[in-house]
Write a protein that holds these residues in place. Structure first.
Motif, PDB file in Angstrom:
ATOM      1  N   THR A   1       0.818  -1.210   0.000  1.00  0.00           N
ATOM      2  CA  THR A   1       0.000   0.000   0.000  1.00  0.00           C
ATOM      3  C   THR A   1       0.854   1.263   0.000  1.00  0.00           C
ATOM      4  O   THR A   1       2.035   1.241   0.358  1.00  0.00           O
ATOM      5  N   THR A   2       0.217   2.345  -0.390  1.00  0.00           N
ATOM      6  CA  THR A   2       0.793   3.684  -0.351  1.00  0.00           C
ATOM      7  C   THR A   2      -0.043   4.504   0.606  1.00  0.00           C
ATOM      8  O   THR A   2      -1.282   4.464   0.543  1.00  0.00           O
ATOM      9  N   THR A   3       0.619   5.251   1.478  1.00  0.00           N
ATOM     10  CA  THR A   3      -0.085   6.128   2.402  1.00  0.00           C
ATOM     11  C   THR A   3      -0.398   7.442   1.699  1.00  0.00           C
ATOM     12  O   THR A   3       0.479   8.058   1.094  1.00  0.00           O
ATOM     13  N   LEU A   4      -1.656   7.851   1.784  1.00  0.00           N
ATOM     14  CA  LEU A   4      -2.095   9.135   1.246  1.00  0.00           C
ATOM     15  C   LEU A   4      -2.744   9.936   2.363  1.00  0.00           C
ATOM     16  O   LEU A   4      -3.199   9.378   3.357  1.00  0.00           O
ATOM     17  N   TRP A   5      -2.801  11.231   2.176  1.00  0.00           N
ATOM     18  CA  TRP A   5      -3.469  12.125   3.116  1.00  0.00           C
ATOM     19  C   TRP A   5      -4.502  12.931   2.352  1.00  0.00           C
ATOM     20  O   TRP A   5      -4.374  13.158   1.146  1.00  0.00           O
ATOM     21  N   ARG A   6      -5.517  13.368   3.060  1.00  0.00           N
ATOM     22  CA  ARG A   6      -6.555  14.196   2.449  1.00  0.00           C
ATOM     23  C   ARG A   6      -6.930  15.304   3.433  1.00  0.00           C
ATOM     24  O   ARG A   6      -7.455  15.028   4.518  1.00  0.00           O
TER      25      ARG A   6
ATOM     26  N   ILE B   1       4.862  19.657  -2.836  1.00  0.00           N
ATOM     27  CA  ILE B   1       3.416  19.844  -3.007  1.00  0.00           C
ATOM     28  C   ILE B   1       2.955  18.880  -4.095  1.00  0.00           C
ATOM     29  O   ILE B   1       2.846  19.219  -5.269  1.00  0.00           O
ATOM     30  N   LEU B   2       2.721  17.640  -3.674  1.00  0.00           N
ATOM     31  CA  LEU B   2       2.444  16.555  -4.604  1.00  0.00           C
ATOM     32  C   LEU B   2       1.047  15.998  -4.366  1.00  0.00           C
ATOM     33  O   LEU B   2       0.634  15.778  -3.225  1.00  0.00           O
ATOM     34  N   GLU B   3       0.344  15.755  -5.462  1.00  0.00           N
ATOM     35  CA  GLU B   3      -1.044  15.276  -5.416  1.00  0.00           C
ATOM     36  C   GLU B   3      -1.235  14.164  -6.442  1.00  0.00           C
ATOM     37  O   GLU B   3      -0.490  14.060  -7.408  1.00  0.00           O
ATOM     38  N   LEU B   4      -2.283  13.393  -6.236  1.00  0.00           N
ATOM     39  CA  LEU B   4      -2.801  12.504  -7.275  1.00  0.00           C
ATOM     40  C   LEU B   4      -4.123  13.107  -7.713  1.00  0.00           C
ATOM     41  O   LEU B   4      -4.887  13.595  -6.881  1.00  0.00           O
ATOM     42  N   TRP B   5      -4.399  13.083  -8.993  1.00  0.00           N
ATOM     43  CA  TRP B   5      -5.667  13.602  -9.495  1.00  0.00           C
ATOM     44  C   TRP B   5      -6.506  12.424  -9.964  1.00  0.00           C
ATOM     45  O   TRP B   5      -6.206  11.788 -10.970  1.00  0.00           O
ATOM     46  N   VAL B   6      -7.563  12.151  -9.217  1.00  0.00           N
ATOM     47  CA  VAL B   6      -8.456  11.041  -9.524  1.00  0.00           C
ATOM     48  C   VAL B   6      -9.733  11.620 -10.126  1.00  0.00           C
ATOM     49  O   VAL B   6     -10.451  12.365  -9.451  1.00  0.00           O
ATOM     50  N   PRO B   7     -10.037  11.332 -11.379  1.00  0.00           N
ATOM     51  CA  PRO B   7     -11.273  11.847 -11.976  1.00  0.00           C
ATOM     52  C   PRO B   7     -12.494  11.405 -11.161  1.00  0.00           C
ATOM     53  O   PRO B   7     -12.552  10.276 -10.662  1.00  0.00           O
ATOM     54  N   ALA B   8     -13.444  12.295 -11.018  1.00  0.00           N
ATOM     55  CA  ALA B   8     -14.631  12.030 -10.201  1.00  0.00           C
ATOM     56  C   ALA B   8     -15.320  10.726 -10.590  1.00  0.00           C
ATOM     57  O   ALA B   8     -15.773   9.980  -9.719  1.00  0.00           O
ATOM     58  N   GLU B   9     -15.351  10.421 -11.866  1.00  0.00           N
ATOM     59  CA  GLU B   9     -16.043   9.207 -12.315  1.00  0.00           C
ATOM     60  C   GLU B   9     -15.292   7.927 -11.929  1.00  0.00           C
ATOM     61  O   GLU B   9     -15.840   6.835 -12.045  1.00  0.00           O
ATOM     62  N   GLU B  10     -14.063   8.039 -11.448  1.00  0.00           N
ATOM     63  CA  GLU B  10     -13.298   6.872 -11.020  1.00  0.00           C
ATOM     64  C   GLU B  10     -13.251   6.724  -9.501  1.00  0.00           C
ATOM     65  O   GLU B  10     -12.590   5.832  -8.979  1.00  0.00           O
ATOM     66  N   LEU B  11     -13.957   7.595  -8.774  1.00  0.00           N
ATOM     67  CA  LEU B  11     -13.844   7.586  -7.319  1.00  0.00           C
ATOM     68  C   LEU B  11     -14.380   6.302  -6.683  1.00  0.00           C
ATOM     69  O   LEU B  11     -13.801   5.805  -5.714  1.00  0.00           O
ATOM     70  N   ASP B  12     -15.449   5.722  -7.207  1.00  0.00           N
ATOM     71  CA  ASP B  12     -15.950   4.464  -6.645  1.00  0.00           C
ATOM     72  C   ASP B  12     -14.885   3.371  -6.737  1.00  0.00           C
ATOM     73  O   ASP B  12     -14.665   2.624  -5.779  1.00  0.00           O
ATOM     74  N   GLU B  13     -14.215   3.285  -7.872  1.00  0.00           N
ATOM     75  CA  GLU B  13     -13.158   2.284  -8.041  1.00  0.00           C
ATOM     76  C   GLU B  13     -11.981   2.594  -7.115  1.00  0.00           C
ATOM     77  O   GLU B  13     -11.406   1.695  -6.508  1.00  0.00           O
ATOM     78  N   PHE B  14     -11.634   3.872  -6.993  1.00  0.00           N
ATOM     79  CA  PHE B  14     -10.576   4.280  -6.062  1.00  0.00           C
ATOM     80  C   PHE B  14     -10.936   3.836  -4.645  1.00  0.00           C
ATOM     81  O   PHE B  14     -10.117   3.239  -3.947  1.00  0.00           O
ATOM     82  N   ASN B  15     -12.163   4.124  -4.219  1.00  0.00           N
ATOM     83  CA  ASN B  15     -12.607   3.728  -2.878  1.00  0.00           C
ATOM     84  C   ASN B  15     -12.502   2.227  -2.662  1.00  0.00           C
ATOM     85  O   ASN B  15     -12.173   1.774  -1.567  1.00  0.00           O
ATOM     86  N   ALA B  16     -12.766   1.445  -3.692  1.00  0.00           N
ATOM     87  CA  ALA B  16     -12.691  -0.010  -3.578  1.00  0.00           C
ATOM     88  C   ALA B  16     -11.260  -0.490  -3.325  1.00  0.00           C
ATOM     89  O   ALA B  16     -11.061  -1.618  -2.869  1.00  0.00           O
TER      90      ALA B  16
ATOM     91  N   PHE C   1     -10.860  14.385  -7.540  1.00  0.00           N
ATOM     92  CA  PHE C   1     -10.571  14.099  -6.138  1.00  0.00           C
ATOM     93  C   PHE C   1      -9.058  14.085  -6.034  1.00  0.00           C
ATOM     94  O   PHE C   1      -8.384  13.386  -6.796  1.00  0.00           O
ATOM     95  N   TYR C   2      -8.500  14.865  -5.129  1.00  0.00           N
ATOM     96  CA  TYR C   2      -7.049  14.895  -5.051  1.00  0.00           C
ATOM     97  C   TYR C   2      -6.518  14.616  -3.647  1.00  0.00           C
ATOM     98  O   TYR C   2      -6.476  15.481  -2.797  1.00  0.00           O
ATOM     99  N   PRO C   3      -6.128  13.375  -3.396  1.00  0.00           N
ATOM    100  CA  PRO C   3      -5.382  13.087  -2.180  1.00  0.00           C
ATOM    101  C   PRO C   3      -3.955  13.590  -2.371  1.00  0.00           C
ATOM    102  O   PRO C   3      -3.485  13.749  -3.501  1.00  0.00           O
ATOM    103  N   VAL C   4      -3.260  13.849  -1.272  1.00  0.00           N
ATOM    104  CA  VAL C   4      -1.902  14.366  -1.363  1.00  0.00           C
ATOM    105  C   VAL C   4      -0.915  13.330  -0.833  1.00  0.00           C
ATOM    106  O   VAL C   4      -1.276  12.405  -0.111  1.00  0.00           O
ATOM    107  N   LEU C   5       0.353  13.506  -1.197  1.00  0.00           N
ATOM    108  CA  LEU C   5       1.365  12.500  -0.906  1.00  0.00           C
ATOM    109  C   LEU C   5       2.195  12.759   0.340  1.00  0.00           C
ATOM    110  O   LEU C   5       3.042  11.947   0.678  1.00  0.00           O
TER     111      LEU C   5
END
Length: 121
Positions: A7-12, A89-104, A40-44
């Motif tokens: 896993t990778t640790t992310l912060w929001r 100042i690093l982020e991941l950009w997750v398109p809104a339509e992919e958020l359900d898959e990201f959450n999974a 949706f942008y979690p940060v690193l």
């Protein structure tokens, strides 16, 4: 260890409304984006998340929070790291339509790690 993804640790950094929705989801998922939030942008890193929560969320929402969570690293490879300013100042950009898959692909629970408020303590 078989069966456990790397896993990778992310912060929001987040405000009270979004944190309430995360709590309502059992600390296991991020809520759908609003129409004006296409990403949706979690940060690193934690420091960047703290700065946003403390300096932006508190000013706009009266409180700011930093959450920490783990995501399957192999899944995250699809999202390039975006540098949104300085070197850290690093982020991941997750398109809104992919958020359900990201959450999974969140491993474990989303944790609340810092709270900031404009109220005097």
């Amino acid at each position: 260890m078989t069966g456990h993804p790397v896993t990778t640790t992310l912060w929001r950094p987040t405000g009270p409304a979004e944190l309430g929705l995360v709590r309502a989801a059992g600390w296991r998922a991020w809520p759908p984006r609003l129409p004006e939030q296409p990403i949706f942008y979690p940060v690193l890193n934690e420091d960047y998340a703290i700065r946003i929560a403390r300096d932006w969320n508190v000013r706009h929402d009266g409180a700011g929070y930093v959450t920490r969570f783990e995501v399957d690293s192999a899944f995250l490879e699809r999202y390039p790291v975006r540098q949104a300013g300085g070197e850290t100042i690093l982020e991941l950009w997750v398109p809104a339509e992919e958020l359900d898959e990201f959450n999974a692909h969140i491993v474990g629970r989303i944790e609340l790690v810092h709270t900031f408020s404009d109220r005097a303590s």
